[in-house]
Design a protein around this motif. Structure first.
Motif, PDB file in Angstrom:
ATOM      1  N   ARG A 137      14.975  95.142  29.465  1.00  0.00           N
ATOM      2  CA  ARG A 137      14.472  94.346  30.350  1.00  0.00           C
ATOM      3  C   ARG A 137      15.112  93.873  31.580  1.00  0.00           C
ATOM      4  O   ARG A 137      16.326  93.904  31.548  1.00  0.00           O
ATOM      5  N   TYR A 143      16.306  91.693  34.799  1.00  0.00           N
ATOM      6  CA  TYR A 143      16.434  90.085  34.904  1.00  0.00           C
ATOM      7  C   TYR A 143      15.048  89.572  35.755  1.00  0.00           C
ATOM      8  O   TYR A 143      14.180  90.338  36.232  1.00  0.00           O
ATOM      9  N   GLY A 144      14.940  88.310  35.365  1.00  0.00           N
ATOM     10  CA  GLY A 144      13.923  87.588  35.974  1.00  0.00           C
ATOM     11  C   GLY A 144      13.920  87.578  37.584  1.00  0.00           C
ATOM     12  O   GLY A 144      15.009  87.913  38.319  1.00  0.00           O
ATOM     13  N   ARG A 145      12.703  87.237  38.016  1.00  0.00           N
ATOM     14  CA  ARG A 145      12.590  87.377  39.569  1.00  0.00           C
ATOM     15  C   ARG A 145      13.683  86.328  40.294  1.00  0.00           C
ATOM     16  O   ARG A 145      14.147  86.586  41.219  1.00  0.00           O
ATOM     17  N   ARG A 198       9.069  90.163  43.698  1.00  0.00           N
ATOM     18  CA  ARG A 198       7.830  90.592  42.906  1.00  0.00           C
ATOM     19  C   ARG A 198       7.227  91.592  43.597  1.00  0.00           C
ATOM     20  O   ARG A 198       6.645  92.724  42.984  1.00  0.00           O
ATOM     21  N   GLN A 224       4.979  86.415  32.461  1.00  0.00           N
ATOM     22  CA  GLN A 224       5.570  85.636  31.672  1.00  0.00           C
ATOM     23  C   GLN A 224       6.910  85.993  31.006  1.00  0.00           C
ATOM     24  O   GLN A 224       7.817  85.303  30.390  1.00  0.00           O
ATOM     25  N   SER A 225       7.159  87.448  30.977  1.00  0.00           N
ATOM     26  CA  SER A 225       8.377  88.141  30.244  1.00  0.00           C
ATOM     27  C   SER A 225       9.010  89.179  31.219  1.00  0.00           C
ATOM     28  O   SER A 225       9.756  89.741  30.581  1.00  0.00           O
ATOM     29  N   GLY A 226       8.747  89.108  32.620  1.00  0.00           N
ATOM     30  CA  GLY A 226       9.479  89.870  33.250  1.00  0.00           C
ATOM     31  C   GLY A 226       9.139  91.592  33.421  1.00  0.00           C
ATOM     32  O   GLY A 226       7.927  91.499  32.860  1.00  0.00           O
TER      33      GLY A 226
END
Length: 212
Positions: A34, A36-38, A53, A70-72
């Motif tokens: 996974r 990392y988030g935005r 994004r 919601q989960s990257g």
């Protein structure tokens, strides 16, 4: 290499997409892992979450990652990442050239708008001069295609000394050149916008039409 291509700098999100694809191709980001988030990536790259994004969306379109709400994003394929890297340069150049053209057109429209506003303000300012007892009417003096002045600069012509009028602008097609300096040259088809007396306008007309 084409000098235009050398001057092209890919947009930020394209550069980030390339960097992420490179990390995936090299195994730094393994398949199935996974990303990392935005917000974390935005901080790492020093850009906005929206830029991240767009970068992830581009990689998702190329099947390099899978973006899930919601989960990257999850890494899908190192092979797809390598294919994206191979095809990146030409696609990035074309995209960036289009972006640059769009920006230039916007800048041109803004410059034309500001010139139009300035010319309007210049014309309106005549009322102020008239109210002060100093009327400064302006006149338009077309430069014929065969005028002997074509190719000569305003300074070389000693325009003010010759006519008693001051050139405040030159209209050339759809372009207006405000406050042209002494090195500005006249072209056939130009329209000189002159401030001065009627006699100055007549002298300017004779100047641009009289054969040497």
């Amino acid at each position: 290499m084409d000098p235009m291509r050398q001057a092209v700098v890919p947009a930020q999100y394209l550069q980030i997409a390339l960097d992420l694809a490179t990390r995936i191709a090299q195994g730094e980001l393994a398949e199935g892992s996974r990303i990392y988030g935005r917000s974390v990536l935005a901080s790492e790259y020093g850009v906005s979450p929206e830029t991240i994004r767009k970068a992830l969306r581009l990689l998702a379109d190329m099947k390099v990652v899978d973006v899930k709400p919601q989960s990257g994003a999850v890494v899908l394929s190192a092979d797809s990442a390598r294919r994206y890297i191979d095809n990146f340069s030409e696609d990035a150049d074309i995209h960036s050239l289009r972006c640059q053209l769009k920006d230039l057109l916007a800048e041109s429209a803004e410059v034309n708008r500001r010139m139009a506003e300035t010319v309007t303000a210049l014309v309106k300012s005549q009322d102020t001069f008239a109210a002060a007892g100093q009327p400064l009417p302006n006149y338009e003096v077309p430069v014929p295609k065969d005028s002997p002045l074509i190719g000569k600069s305003i300074g070389e012509l000693q325009f003010w000394q010759s006519t008693g009028g001051t050139i405040v602008a030159i209209r050339r097609g759809q372009t207006v050149i405000l406050s042209p300096g002494p090195y500005a040259e006249l072209y056939g088809g130009d329209v000189i916008i002159l401030v001065g007396s009627p006699s100055a306008a007549e002298a300017a007309h004779r100047l641009v039409t009289t054969k040497e």
